[in-house]
Design an enzyme around this catalytic site. Sequence first.
Site, PDB file in Angstrom:
ATOM      1  N   CYS A   1       0.827  -1.214   0.000  1.00 38.84           N
ATOM      2  CA  CYS A   1       0.000   0.000   0.000  1.00 38.84           C
ATOM      3  C   CYS A   1       0.857   1.258   0.000  1.00 38.84           C
ATOM      4  O   CYS A   1       0.628   2.175  -0.813  1.00 38.84           O
ATOM      5  CB  CYS A   1      -0.965  -0.011   1.177  1.00 38.84           C
ATOM      6  SG  CYS A   1      -0.184  -0.146   2.797  1.00 38.84           S
ATOM      7  N   PHE A   2       1.846   1.329   0.874  1.00 41.36           N
ATOM      8  CA  PHE A   2       2.670   2.539   0.902  1.00 41.36           C
ATOM      9  C   PHE A   2       3.540   2.628  -0.338  1.00 41.36           C
ATOM     10  O   PHE A   2       3.860   3.729  -0.799  1.00 41.36           O
ATOM     11  CB  PHE A   2       3.523   2.586   2.168  1.00 41.36           C
ATOM     12  CG  PHE A   2       2.820   3.211   3.317  1.00 41.36           C
ATOM     13  CD1 PHE A   2       2.341   4.514   3.222  1.00 41.36           C
ATOM     14  CD2 PHE A   2       2.611   2.518   4.492  1.00 41.36           C
ATOM     15  CE1 PHE A   2       1.682   5.113   4.279  1.00 41.36           C
ATOM     16  CE2 PHE A   2       1.945   3.118   5.562  1.00 41.36           C
ATOM     17  CZ  PHE A   2       1.483   4.412   5.449  1.00 41.36           C
TER      18      PHE A   2
END
Lengths: 381, 381, 381, 381
Positions: B175-176
Amino acid sequence: MATCEPPPGPSLAALPSAPRATPVALWHVAAMLRVGILGASGYMGGEALRVLLDHPGAEIAWLTSRSGDAVDEVHPNLFGLGLRMIRPEEATPCDVAFLALPTAASIDAAERLLGQGAKVIDLGAAFRLKDRATWERVYQQAHPAWPLAEEAVYGISELHGPAIAKARLVANPGCFASAAILALAPLVREGLVDLGHLVVDGLSGTTGVGAELHRAAHHPEIGDNLVPYNVVGHRHTFEMEQELGLLAGREVRVHFTPTYVPIVRGILAVCHGFTARRVGRGELLELYRDFYEGQPFVLVYDRPAEAGSSWKYEPYPWVSAVAGTNYCYLGLDVDEQRGRVVAFGALDSIGKGGAHAGIENMNLMSGLERTAGLTRRGRHP
Amino acid sequence: MATCEPPPGPSLAALPSAPRATPVALWHVAAMLRVGILGASGYMGGEALRVLLDHPGAEIAWLTSRSGDAVDEVHPNLFGLGLRMIRPEEATPCDVAFLALPTAASIDAAERLLGQGAKVIDLGAAFRLKDRATWERVYQQAHPAWPLAEEAVYGISELHGPAIAKARLVANPGCFASAAILALAPLVREGLVDLGHLVVDGLSGTTGVGAELHRAAHHPEIGDNLVPYNVVGHRHTFEMEQELGLLAGREVRVHFTPTYVPIVRGILAVCHGFTARRVGRGELLELYRDFYEGQPFVLVYDRPAEAGSSWKYEPYPWVSAVAGTNYCYLGLDVDEQRGRVVAFGALDSIGKGGAHAGIENMNLMSGLERTAGLTRRGRHP
Amino acid sequence: MATCEPPPGPSLAALPSAPRATPVALWHVAAMLRVGILGASGYMGGEALRVLLDHPGAEIAWLTSRSGDAVDEVHPNLFGLGLRMIRPEEATPCDVAFLALPTAASIDAAERLLGQGAKVIDLGAAFRLKDRATWERVYQQAHPAWPLAEEAVYGISELHGPAIAKARLVANPGCFASAAILALAPLVREGLVDLGHLVVDGLSGTTGVGAELHRAAHHPEIGDNLVPYNVVGHRHTFEMEQELGLLAGREVRVHFTPTYVPIVRGILAVCHGFTARRVGRGELLELYRDFYEGQPFVLVYDRPAEAGSSWKYEPYPWVSAVAGTNYCYLGLDVDEQRGRVVAFGALDSIGKGGAHAGIENMNLMSGLERTAGLTRRGRHP
Amino acid sequence: MATCEPPPGPSLAALPSAPRATPVALWHVAAMLRVGILGASGYMGGEALRVLLDHPGAEIAWLTSRSGDAVDEVHPNLFGLGLRMIRPEEATPCDVAFLALPTAASIDAAERLLGQGAKVIDLGAAFRLKDRATWERVYQQAHPAWPLAEEAVYGISELHGPAIAKARLVANPGCFASAAILALAPLVREGLVDLGHLVVDGLSGTTGVGAELHRAAHHPEIGDNLVPYNVVGHRHTFEMEQELGLLAGREVRVHFTPTYVPIVRGILAVCHGFTARRVGRGELLELYRDFYEGQPFVLVYDRPAEAGSSWKYEPYPWVSAVAGTNYCYLGLDVDEQRGRVVAFGALDSIGKGGAHAGIENMNLMSGLERTAGLTRRGRHP
């Protein structure tokens, strides 16, 4: 009453440095300081009031607000005390005054109160910067009383304690300035990081918005959201550069960006420095402990970071633990592979980053015990 | 039925690029894709399920969990659908499989499913890195099927769309990694920033903790708190360095630190780059708009940042607006005085940073409309 | 494409009643409804817009606001669509109009639009009550178009579906009215509880405050707080008494008190009824399932309440699961010792308690599939 | 030091009843109480410790936990004090002991400590009920030391102050019991409401879950959610019925349902009573003020409820204002048309509803100033 032998370990007797309620002997001979708060209807002035109401060496002389409201109309937590606020022009002389006012009003009030012999602690930004051109550019106004700005002591007790003790006028620091300066000071003083590329991400609870209604703090908007603001050129940047520059002995560049997060109280400064040489976490923690040795309100959170420790929490500072208090928690870690230190500073924007620090400064300026009224630890949870 | 003339302005007819519910003509001739989800009891698998249940071109073939629970025992939002989960070994062949499994289980499952002719989208980390030594060091295990890692396409559609369309196996990004890569890609490709000193602060909602109970996500601890974690060496760092390195054509150093904040869904990557030459905000916004031209799910938030604009909100991306969706909002600002760009990437860790992006990849791999099932905008408030 | 045999259990094929994306065949022959929204800059109108943008059978004709802002200046979630709002007087005829306006403006607009042949769904309170004296007392104004109030159908589809399908004008219910009426309807129709002493505590997310700034919704004030408001005489009380009275065939007294809680979306009505005779939880759950048999959007949360069940959650409705959707979750329990039923109704104040329910009513009034555009389940987490 | 004339209004001199830091003269002659906490690793014991560390008349003798952890491994707010916990069996005699233990362990410990001459305050449920059959049914165990339960004084100082002052053993009340009893006591004593149909909705911050991890308190689940629990038959119900029954002189029925809401600290009891005769808000506020006259920690929030008052907040108690404190705010309103009073009690479950109330009881039992260590007001915001 039963006698009660202390067991070997946990007694407080072994903890001379732990701040505690001030020994009573100090107080019962002293007159109470009479303290005024100019601008008591906002969050900052209200927090100063809350703590002063319980301070063993001070009493409230007066409170002002432009609206002249009753205190419990604006501060539900102080309901039932019957406190009234007067208009600023009704304020009488007192020993110490706190200013929680717009910049121009602060300067006026400081001149008048100092003239009456009061000591003054400005919780705003009127006297924080030492370079006049910078101040006038940042605050977009001419400064009508620059000699006072020159006289004022920047109110971080850990860096300027002796000067604060002798000051008539203290410029209480900005909240993010306090957090970032305390978190970076040991690294900067030792020259361990690249001083041109310090990066600070600031996470702020919504108390920082203030009591005025604002769309960014409307709960439906921020309640499950993150809101960057003033992402370049935030005014606290210049305080950080000034104070860290003093420590370094040369110019420092701070790249600061704040974001509102949906907590009420507390801020966290996540500070990044690129290391000039290889350093380890243990070495830096020792540096920090040395730097803040004997400081009652700055705690270096030196928990083991290794997997498998018995520690139940992340080994970094805990914002909620300092909310509502004068404590600042510092912590850090090192990416040895890539050459970066990350240092954390956690405090409350109207606690150690505001009104509580102002009261610590009042204690120092008035010859009271530095920790008087400020020892209560924060909550868990 | 009354005729209804469109007024000049707001009609959608003038908005060819706005993603909408897919035109029906595409679907009524196609067979529905039969889709399996391995590991449907966690948050990631559950979100894939939620969206697929409403997808116009796909139907659920099966769902697995080790416990074999009923879906509505683990996902209260899917109550009453009567869906059951089977044990992984009961899974039958299907067209597309999503893997939301521990790493080792993902590798096993990918081999088996690919062997059965299914297309596979791994929502975990088994196939994301292209350098074997790095992967084995980061994930602290030997990789038993490295040729699959070499074959897998890294699933950011904006960078690898054509390869994804031809892939059997997609490694859905962290996600990051998604947020930071999308936020930094234009700067890095153009060589506008110092590639050795990219700093990324990641703010994560607690969905990122996962469904397993964990002290850092216990509400009394995090509900009014901020919790840094994995502050150096977070695994997503290596994905950022890999993908940004590909864009730059040389090695890139990302200095990444995440912090949990008390929102449920959504993450924000605050990305700092030191500029090699003077650039302005307007110039960079144009670069970003060009870079993402025609991309349906990446929106460049190019609101005026000047004081006095009629804009009611801060001119930066809004995390809550992308929660629960496949959209990523990008924004930026420039500190021209100090030479820094700050770029923001906001997305949902199990949306565009996870399950929704996986479904976008499924659409591409299967010849469906890329936006099918994914067009619904996020909430306000 | 691989063949993919469905395993015995989890296939959706066994779930005829599960709402899904509407079969495409219904749509490709129909003209799209042209829909206008009067008052699109608030939260209610914005939510209607968000769902309609993705609705397979409707398109936006126009949007109005008094300020004439661009949509993405007021709704960050709809950024980049290029939608503009016109002034109310520029609205042209359309098929269906939603009114999200102050009461007096609603009445004016309803008259005009009905005169143009449009169907009208009022999301406000102008037409909800059937007793004129009550309405005029509660809303503290004379009603200038009472025959329209008499004509309007109260828009709870589960109670008035056939009338809604034939209506020109629907009065969409208040959010707490929807939650409490749906939660209490089976008990009241069966006469199982004391109709003079129904007690309803309403917990409301701050979306209910609306987009106007308000001290009670300032994040520093409400972010870690609970704020009762309108604790007696709340306007939704009268809707509850009207509709439950119709079901009972006689007068009903509802004692209703709402409290704001720091969630953004979703409300929970906690409804207490004193039982006339001994009843058990199982018996009542069966009554509720029967009452709502075949209703696609009302789900009776009939999880086992016994200690030791495998159920991982509390056996009561989950507000977060219905946020952003048209679903209402109902649940209940019984204190057999003291003779009380507690029934829960959970929904979203601008979902099933507002704009989504309005779209459901639009579907019914226009001959579309009732569930069109509304099937997407809520999030977990 | 400047002389400082008090202005007419806001001086504290006019506020004899305002609780303040205890006059020092009381303390400097007295020996410090030596206090032990059995079970200091949980939230309740930790809060007692936090307050006692700053108490002017008490010092910590020892702290126990089964795990023997260091305090700062379990309480991040008490970091750096060097406090250790010992195993329960290592505890030595002391003056006062707080028990924050499971029920059976509490009974054992109380017997042992009382035998050693200590005064005991049980923060748990072992000694709260006076009817043995009820206790054994509710807690599903036989009580091995019932004479102690008979001897124990129920620790609501406002109702049982003189008995507490003479007690060896105090049963500190349940948090919701405290809130509801204080909110309903004046109504019940005066017989103004129907005693068979008192309805109490309790809203609880997640501190009430305790430090053990629990799915209902996992932030992704509760962070934007509302979770009813123990909706009938909650154990605090029986305390409410017991104490209100004593006040009424006859049996009382309380219909109580709690719900977890996503705040950390603080609870709100919303209490409904059906009035036997017509009463107005003003009359009841006067009754409440009389009832709690002279009580330092119960404040009747008697703000004007009329529209148009200058009051900026809703005229009901403010939970956040009492979080972390020993204060309880009460408020009320009346639906004269329907014959209902709604009374609010707001307090902190481990403050006035727990550990702080325990310390108030310790003060009373030990001849200290009742308010010692407890005067600090809560936060705003």
